[in-house]
Design a protein around this motif. Sequence first.
Motif, PDB file in Angstrom:
ATOM      1  N   GLU A  88       0.826  -1.200   0.000  1.00  0.00           N
ATOM      2  CA  GLU A  88       0.000   0.000   0.000  1.00  0.00           C
ATOM      3  C   GLU A  88       0.863   1.254   0.000  1.00  0.00           C
ATOM      4  O   GLU A  88       0.593   2.214  -0.738  1.00  0.00           O
ATOM      5  CB  GLU A  88      -0.945  -0.010   1.196  1.00  0.00           C
ATOM      6  N   LEU A  89       1.917   1.254   0.824  1.00  0.00           N
ATOM      7  CA  LEU A  89       2.793   2.418   0.870  1.00  0.00           C
ATOM      8  C   LEU A  89       3.510   2.608  -0.464  1.00  0.00           C
ATOM      9  O   LEU A  89       3.676   3.735  -0.938  1.00  0.00           O
ATOM     10  CB  LEU A  89       3.810   2.267   2.007  1.00  0.00           C
ATOM     11  N   ILE A  90       3.940   1.514  -1.082  1.00  0.00           N
ATOM     12  CA  ILE A  90       4.614   1.606  -2.375  1.00  0.00           C
ATOM     13  C   ILE A  90       3.674   2.186  -3.426  1.00  0.00           C
ATOM     14  O   ILE A  90       4.078   2.978  -4.285  1.00  0.00           O
ATOM     15  CB  ILE A  90       5.145   0.223  -2.804  1.00  0.00           C
ATOM     16  N   GLY A  91       2.383   1.821  -3.348  1.00  0.00           N
ATOM     17  CA  GLY A  91       1.415   2.375  -4.283  1.00  0.00           C
ATOM     18  C   GLY A  91       1.301   3.886  -4.141  1.00  0.00           C
ATOM     19  O   GLY A  91       1.251   4.617  -5.143  1.00  0.00           O
ATOM     20  N   VAL A  92       1.277   4.382  -2.909  1.00  0.00           N
ATOM     21  CA  VAL A  92       1.205   5.827  -2.678  1.00  0.00           C
ATOM     22  C   VAL A  92       2.485   6.503  -3.172  1.00  0.00           C
ATOM     23  O   VAL A  92       2.439   7.556  -3.828  1.00  0.00           O
ATOM     24  CB  VAL A  92       0.988   6.127  -1.183  1.00  0.00           C
ATOM     25  N   ILE A  93       3.628   5.898  -2.859  1.00  0.00           N
ATOM     26  CA  ILE A  93       4.908   6.470  -3.311  1.00  0.00           C
ATOM     27  C   ILE A  93       4.947   6.533  -4.836  1.00  0.00           C
ATOM     28  O   ILE A  93       5.374   7.546  -5.416  1.00  0.00           O
ATOM     29  CB  ILE A  93       6.081   5.636  -2.758  1.00  0.00           C
ATOM     30  N   ALA A  94       4.473   5.476  -5.500  1.00  0.00           N
ATOM     31  CA  ALA A  94       4.457   5.468  -6.964  1.00  0.00           C
ATOM     32  C   ALA A  94       3.578   6.597  -7.494  1.00  0.00           C
ATOM     33  O   ALA A  94       3.934   7.273  -8.474  1.00  0.00           O
ATOM     34  CB  ALA A  94       3.954   4.117  -7.474  1.00  0.00           C
ATOM     35  N   HIS A  95       2.435   6.813  -6.842  1.00  0.00           N
ATOM     36  CA  HIS A  95       1.538   7.893  -7.257  1.00  0.00           C
ATOM     37  C   HIS A  95       2.219   9.257  -7.079  1.00  0.00           C
ATOM     38  O   HIS A  95       2.152  10.120  -7.973  1.00  0.00           O
ATOM     39  CB  HIS A  95       0.249   7.831  -6.434  1.00  0.00           C
ATOM     40  N   GLU A  96       2.864   9.459  -5.935  1.00  0.00           N
ATOM     41  CA  GLU A  96       3.525  10.748  -5.691  1.00  0.00           C
ATOM     42  C   GLU A  96       4.695  10.959  -6.653  1.00  0.00           C
ATOM     43  O   GLU A  96       4.956  12.091  -7.082  1.00  0.00           O
ATOM     44  CB  GLU A  96       3.988  10.838  -4.236  1.00  0.00           C
ATOM     45  N   ILE A  97       5.409   9.890  -7.001  1.00  0.00           N
ATOM     46  CA  ILE A  97       6.469  10.010  -8.009  1.00  0.00           C
ATOM     47  C   ILE A  97       5.856  10.421  -9.346  1.00  0.00           C
ATOM     48  O   ILE A  97       6.463  11.164 -10.128  1.00  0.00           O
ATOM     49  CB  ILE A  97       7.259   8.696  -8.138  1.00  0.00           C
ATOM     50  N   GLY A  98       4.619   9.965  -9.598  1.00  0.00           N
ATOM     51  CA  GLY A  98       3.926  10.384 -10.804  1.00  0.00           C
ATOM     52  C   GLY A  98       3.734  11.885 -10.847  1.00  0.00           C
ATOM     53  O   GLY A  98       3.826  12.503 -11.924  1.00  0.00           O
ATOM     54  N   HIS A  99       3.487  12.501  -9.696  1.00  0.00           N
ATOM     55  CA  HIS A  99       3.381  13.964  -9.658  1.00  0.00           C
ATOM     56  C   HIS A  99       4.733  14.618  -9.961  1.00  0.00           C
ATOM     57  O   HIS A  99       4.796  15.647 -10.640  1.00  0.00           O
ATOM     58  CB  HIS A  99       2.874  14.415  -8.292  1.00  0.00           C
ATOM     59  N   ILE A 100       5.803  14.013  -9.453  1.00  0.00           N
ATOM     60  CA  ILE A 100       7.135  14.557  -9.740  1.00  0.00           C
ATOM     61  C   ILE A 100       7.437  14.429 -11.233  1.00  0.00           C
ATOM     62  O   ILE A 100       7.863  15.382 -11.885  1.00  0.00           O
ATOM     63  CB  ILE A 100       8.210  13.829  -8.907  1.00  0.00           C
TER      64      ILE A 100
END
Length: 434
Positions: free
Chosen positions: A79-91
Amino acid sequence: MMMAVAVATPARAQSLIRDAEIETTIRAYAAPLLQGAGIPVDAVTFRLINNPRLNAFVAKGNRMFLFTGLVMRTETPDELIGVIAHEIGHIAGGHHVRLDDNLETLTATSLLGLLLGAAAGALAGRPDVGIAIGTGAQQAALRNFMTYSRTQESSADAFALKALEREGLPADGLLEFMHELESQEALTPEMQDPYMRTHPLTRDRIRAVENRVASAPPGVRAVPAPWEDMHARMLAKLNAFLRPPGEALRLYKDREDIAGRYGRAIAHYRAVEMDPALALIDGLIADEPNNPYFHELKGQMLFENTRVAEALPSYERAVSLLPEEPLLRVALAHAQIESGDPALLEPAQDNLRNALSRDPSSALAWRLLGQAYGRAGDAAMADYAMAETALRSGDYERALFHVGRAETQLKRGAPTWLRLQDIRGEAERRRDDG
């Protein structure tokens, strides 16, 4: 060692947590996703905010902030990796916080202060003077800066799904996180977690992720096995440091794995029950003698109970095992300074300069370097280091005071003298802009 940059609010104390082990774990999760997107891992800074709400965001300078409430709600890495992947998408999509020119140079500390609400400073017993926030209009503008559009959210989802699939990682965690947010839709805005408000959720977004998960190629996708253990240790550390000791002890009372003993060791130490705390950490070190974080924790236990001489070998061992980690060198230098041994002042300075070469934004490292210089009788360099400290803590008048004292003691045109002119210009500009 867990250090925190505190930001007090009328309702609660916010803080920016610094911990080498936790930051290493989060960076390990993000590394393959960043590399696959062509983003250097070292180009992104990861920080943890001590706040029980479920939230995460990215800011200019490729800075990703995760709330402890989000991390501690995840039972597994997925779950945390999914959020991190999403936030990297913003970057990757350039959806960073839209800060105006006057805010572009904010440090992590001052940005946190503006976002969360009052003054920032360093904890660990010696708080530095921090910044004060501006007007209510400025805070409203910052909230607007943090709010992503639905198009940006869908774009970040698409990036996350593609990145996870490329790296052979499951997207189920991202879907679980979305369902967690979806359950809050019936709540009033005041009751919803901040992530729900700054990252608009739509049924179309959820459906897109559901379809991707359902159509994933056959075969079980799973995170690397070591990540499960890393995650359990991270949660044990956060639970033991952030929950009341008695609650943490009950949480891990029946756990004899590494994470369970780790959590109990920290909880006993925080309850000032040193005998069981040291027995547990010594047992962990016996199991993993080359784990730098276990040696660091033993050093912290001893140091914070005034057993500085006993703490030094533990900190030295931690640094020898992980010499490139600046937080470990700062912890060792702190103990060397507080030992009262003049012969350790030069090694302390060396450790702090090494740490600052890797993490020049650390106000605590600059403050300790100022102390080391001062105790060694080098008043000019002490004032220089305190100018750097004040600049990074947002106390611009104090920075200018130390610049004025230091520049009269140094040779005009010398490298440190020139750096002082840079500090003066930056402090004056930020003071006037504020």
